[in-house]
Design an enzyme around this catalytic site. Structure first.
Site, PDB file in Angstrom:
ATOM      1  N   ASP A  83     -10.929   2.084  -2.849  1.00 60.02           N
ATOM      2  CA  ASP A  83     -11.464   1.790  -1.516  1.00 60.02           C
ATOM      3  C   ASP A  83     -12.982   1.806  -1.532  1.00 60.02           C
ATOM      4  OD1 ASP A  83      -9.103   1.331  -0.293  1.00 60.02           O
ATOM      5  OD2 ASP A  83      -8.896   3.310   0.608  1.00 60.02           O
ATOM      6  N   ASP A 100       0.832  -1.205   0.000  1.00 61.69           N
ATOM      7  CA  ASP A 100       0.000   0.000   0.000  1.00 61.69           C
ATOM      8  C   ASP A 100       0.867   1.256   0.000  1.00 61.69           C
ATOM      9  OD1 ASP A 100      -2.317   1.514   0.137  1.00 61.69           O
ATOM     10  OD2 ASP A 100      -3.138   0.440   1.852  1.00 61.69           O
TER      11      ASP A 100
HETATM   12  C1  GLA Z   1      -5.725   1.980   2.186  1.00 57.35           C
HETATM   13  C2  GLA Z   1      -6.156   0.791   1.374  1.00 57.35           C
HETATM   14  C3  GLA Z   1      -7.200   0.000   2.136  1.00 57.35           C
HETATM   15  C4  GLA Z   1      -6.631  -0.438   3.458  1.00 57.35           C
HETATM   16  C5  GLA Z   1      -6.146   0.776   4.245  1.00 57.35           C
HETATM   17  C6  GLA Z   1      -5.404   0.357   5.482  1.00 57.35           C
HETATM   18  O1  GLA Z   1      -6.757   2.915   2.305  1.00 57.35           O
HETATM   19  O2  GLA Z   1      -6.638   1.176   0.141  1.00 57.35           O
HETATM   20  O3  GLA Z   1      -7.615  -1.118   1.384  1.00 57.35           O
HETATM   21  O4  GLA Z   1      -5.577  -1.328   3.229  1.00 57.35           O
HETATM   22  O5  GLA Z   1      -5.270   1.571   3.466  1.00 57.35           O
HETATM   23  O6  GLA Z   1      -4.926   1.423   6.195  1.00 57.35           O
END
Ligand code: GLA
Length: 742
Positions: A549, A479
């Site tokens: 997300d 990420d």
């Molecule tokens: C980002 C990712 C999510 C999750 C969060 C965790 O927003 O896109 O899927 O992994 O971080 O903090």
């Protein structure tokens, strides 16, 4: 050979199955000019006329008093800077004496089979019988700056990969302030421009508008390709739609700051440039040193946007994504993020895994919160050791328990980040990107690690490798949750600070490369606050990227439409989550959520122990549909039939097997329409003269498919359309399977 040099005419002739690209050498001075790019030409007699050097404006040797007329109108293959062409330049330097001009002339060229790697950068590849490469060497005779323009054509795909390498051939250092990876001069026609813009949870929304005079650009300075603008631009003739009209696509194989621009000038000349964003970029080149600019993909389609989509999908599936997982079914995963956020224990994770295993889910992914003192998102990035308060017994024990359930295990990391509240920051405050005496801007209370520094990369990778070696971890979600700001590196001298953003991207690429070398079978999924770094560069490292997300099925229709415009479905991370949806609060049927996720990599992002009995019973049915159809979805041809973004009522797309023997039709009635019982939607890509049997795929019933008893010819389906009876209510999905029948 798909690339030829016509010696007498001094023309380079590049062909792919359906397109031709022509450029040539002009005038005694040897300028490189662009002649043609578009539908494939079988003969090119007389094409040189298009250089317009026999009539005003003359070539400089015939009319030196009007040299500026030539420079400001000639279709340059790679534009100069500061010598009379007042359109966008491709290259700008700063010499020791403070001058910035560059003007290139031809020196030599080479045509070879295959395609070399681009040092430190992701790039398309192909075997000697699949790709041909032309490298043209140019020089600026005054500064001795040398430039290599590379063009690779693909035997079976309508795409050309262009890149540029700049070499300081002088005896003094110079500063490269701008280097575009591609420049294309064309005759402007009445055209539209299509781009993909967005925001967090709203990625890659298509936007089409008329292209007028002046400059239209998209770009980013966020240090990643970004949620906001996408490193992509297409020019479309006015009549272009999904099936017809001409489309010129430009896509940047890079994950950092970019600029994509189309400019129409006073004479109706159109110039497109694409490359690293020049703002804040400045790269010092010592004598003899070179700079490799990333690659741009050019694709032309005379079959509308659909033609462009399928060319890019084929290119990326066959010539960019390297993962051993590319042509395999990925394990159906369940991710605990939306299920628990930071509030979990090992027992909770095992509970989710136990229930998931019973339903046919194949991998548990433990998301953010398993390390350091990470009880919320304010701290601990950089402290990559297990939080034993949450995970008693450590990862080894947890993973063994999950493996014992017959499930694989995957883990989340955010390796490029550092929390000011972390042990890493206490020990190495200078490892954060920041400017001395200026408090760096925080985002999600975190700072960005200076991964342009080798010691930083080594340290972080050591931590990550140690964790990955400590248990049977078969998947990593990498990420990156904030953009770069306050650009300052404690390790770079003053005159190299302008290199930081690009060095950062190179450092991140190197880290991913080393991760894959250490764990060659790892399934890597990239992510950046959802889809903020969803670009071709990242696909070189990971076969899939988390799309957004936003897991709401209806929002996903739009996000996945924009994504599928240029990326294969096989790389779109897509999960079923609970309702009301955590991002938009919308409630949609479980089957519709399943259908939308099936069009990507497929998985779940919910607490399966809390599902209603009805939804729980539907999971194995969706799992069964995944196993039945994923090969087709992953490898097939994608066709967009209707867009909810355009009609505001329904959405429809198809995936058709490469030889046309089977197809899936995904239909969603987003908004119910009164007094409307059926709809007829023309399909695409089927075989003519062939009949198809139509089955309804059941995502919420005992049997996988119901034979509708209908048998309809490919011609009828494509020209008259597929008749669909409309479901009752909003947000209702219909998945149909069509199979060739004698
Ligand atoms: C980002 C990712 C999510 C999750 C969060 C965790 O927003 O896109 O899927 O992994 O971080 O903090």
């Amino acid at each position: 050979m798909s690339i030829r040099y016509l010696e007498k005419d001094r023309i380079f002739w590049l062909d792919t199955p359906n397109m031709t690209y022509l450029l040539g050498i002009v005038a005694q001075e040897g300028f490189l000019g662009h002649l043609y790019y578009g539908k494939r030409l079988e003969t090119i007699t007389g094409a040189q006329e298009l250089f317009r050097v026999t009539e005003p404006p003359y070539v400089p040797e015939k009319n030196d008093r009007d040299r500026s007329s030539f420079f400001d109108a000639f279709p340059f293959e790679y534009s100069s800077h500061g010598v009379g062409d007042f359109r966008e330049s491709s290259l700008r330097i700063r010499t020791k004496s403070g001058h910035s001009a560059v003007s290139l002339v031809y020196v030599s060229h080479e045509i070879r089979k295959g395609k070399g790697k681009l040092a430190g950068l992701p790039a398309t590849f192909g075997k000697e019988d699949e790709v041909t490469t032309l490298v043209i060497r140019c020089i600026d005779p005054v500064t001795k700056l040398e430039v290599e323009l590379s063009y690779s054509t693909f035997e079976k795909v309508d795409a050309i990969a262009r890149s540029v390498r700049v070499i300081n051939g002088s005896l003094e250092p110079l500063y490269l302030e701008k280097v575009m990876s591609a420049c294309l001069d064309m005759e402007a026609r009445d055209m539209d421009v299509l781009t993909l813009h967005g925001s967090w949870a709203r990625e890659r929304r298509m936007e089409r508008k008329p292209l007028g005079h002046g400059k239209f650009s998209v770009g980013t300075q966020r240090g990643e390709s970004s949620h906001q603008e996408h490193p992509f631009l297409a020019l479309l003739t006015k009549n272009a739609d999904q099936t017809m009209g001409e489309v010129y696509g430009f896509h940047f194989v890079y994950s950092g700051n970019f600029l994509a621009q189309a400019e129409t000038n006073q004479f109706g000349n159109l110039r497109v440039v694409m490359g690293i964003q020049p703002e804040d970029f400045c790269w010092k080149l010592e004598p003899g040193e070179s700079f490799q600019a990333p690659e741009v993909i050019l694709t032309y389609s005379c079959q509308g946007l659909g033609g462009m989509s399928r060319s890019l999908h084929d290119l990326y599936r066959n010539h960019l994504i390297r993962s051993p997982w590319l042509h395999k079914k990925r394990p159906i995963l369940i991710n605990n993020w939306e299920a628990t956020y930071f509030d979990f224990t090992a027992e909770k994770i095992v509970d989710i895994a136990r229930e998931s295993a019973k339903l046919g889910i194949e991998m548990l992914v433990l998301d953010d919160g398993w390390f350091g003192n990470r009880f919320d998102d304010n701290r601990s990035l950089g402290d990559w050791w297990v939080n034993e308060e949450k995970i008693k017994g450590g990862l080894g024990e947890l993973v063994s328990k999950i493996n014992a359930l017959g499930m694989k295990f995957g883990l989340w990391f955010e390796p490029e980040m550092i929390s000011p509240e972390s042990r890493l920051f206490e020990e190495h405050p200078d490892w954060a990107i920041q400017i001395p005496d200026r408090r760096p801007c925080r985002a999600r209370n975190q700072l960005v690690l200076d991964v342009s520094r080798k010691e930083v990369r080594d340290y972080i990778l050591d931590q990550v490798f140690r964790v990955l070696h400590s248990a049977n971890i078969e998947y990593v979600k990498w990420d990156m949750n904030r953009p770069l700001s306050d650009l300052g590196s404690a390790a770079l001298p003053a005159d190299r600070q302008g290199e930081l953003s690009h060095r950062y991207v190179l450092g991140m690429y190197e880290m991913q490369e080393r991760l894959l070398q250490e764990f060659p079978n790892l399934l890597l999924e990239n992510c950046s606050g959802g889809g903020g770094r969803f670009d071709p560069g990242m696909l070189y490292y990971s076969p899939q990227i988390w799309c957004s997300d936003d897991t709401d099925a209806i929002e996903r229709l739009k996000i996945q439409e924009g994504t599928a415009l240029i990326y294969p479905l096989s790389c779109m991370g897509a999960h079923v989550s609970v309702c009301p949806n955590h991002t938009v609060g919308r409630s949609t049927p479980f089957a519709t959520r399943g259908m939308t996720a099936l069009a990507g990599t497929f998985g779940y992002e919910l607490d399966v122990t809390k599902l209603s009995d009805e939804d729980k019973a539907a999971v194995p049915r969706q799992v069964r549909a995944y196993h039945a159809f994923h090969d087709l979805i992953r490898e097939g041809n994608y066709y967009r039939c209707a867009s909810y973004l355009e009609n505001h009522e329904y959405d429809c797309y198809q995936v058709v097997a490469k030889r046309g023997e089977a197809a899936l039709v995904f239909f969603t009635q987003v908004l119910a329409t009164p007094n409307m019982h059926s709809r007829c939607i023309p399909l695409q890509g089927l075989k003519k003269g062939t009949n198809y049997r139509i089955f309804l795929v059941n995502l919420d019933k005992e049997e996988l498919m119901t034979d509708t008893g209908r048998c309809v010819s490919g011609d009828v389906l494509m020209h008259a359309g597929l008749l669909l009876d409309l479901p009752w209510g909003d947000f209702q999905g219909r998945l149909l399977y069509l199979e060739e029948t004698p």
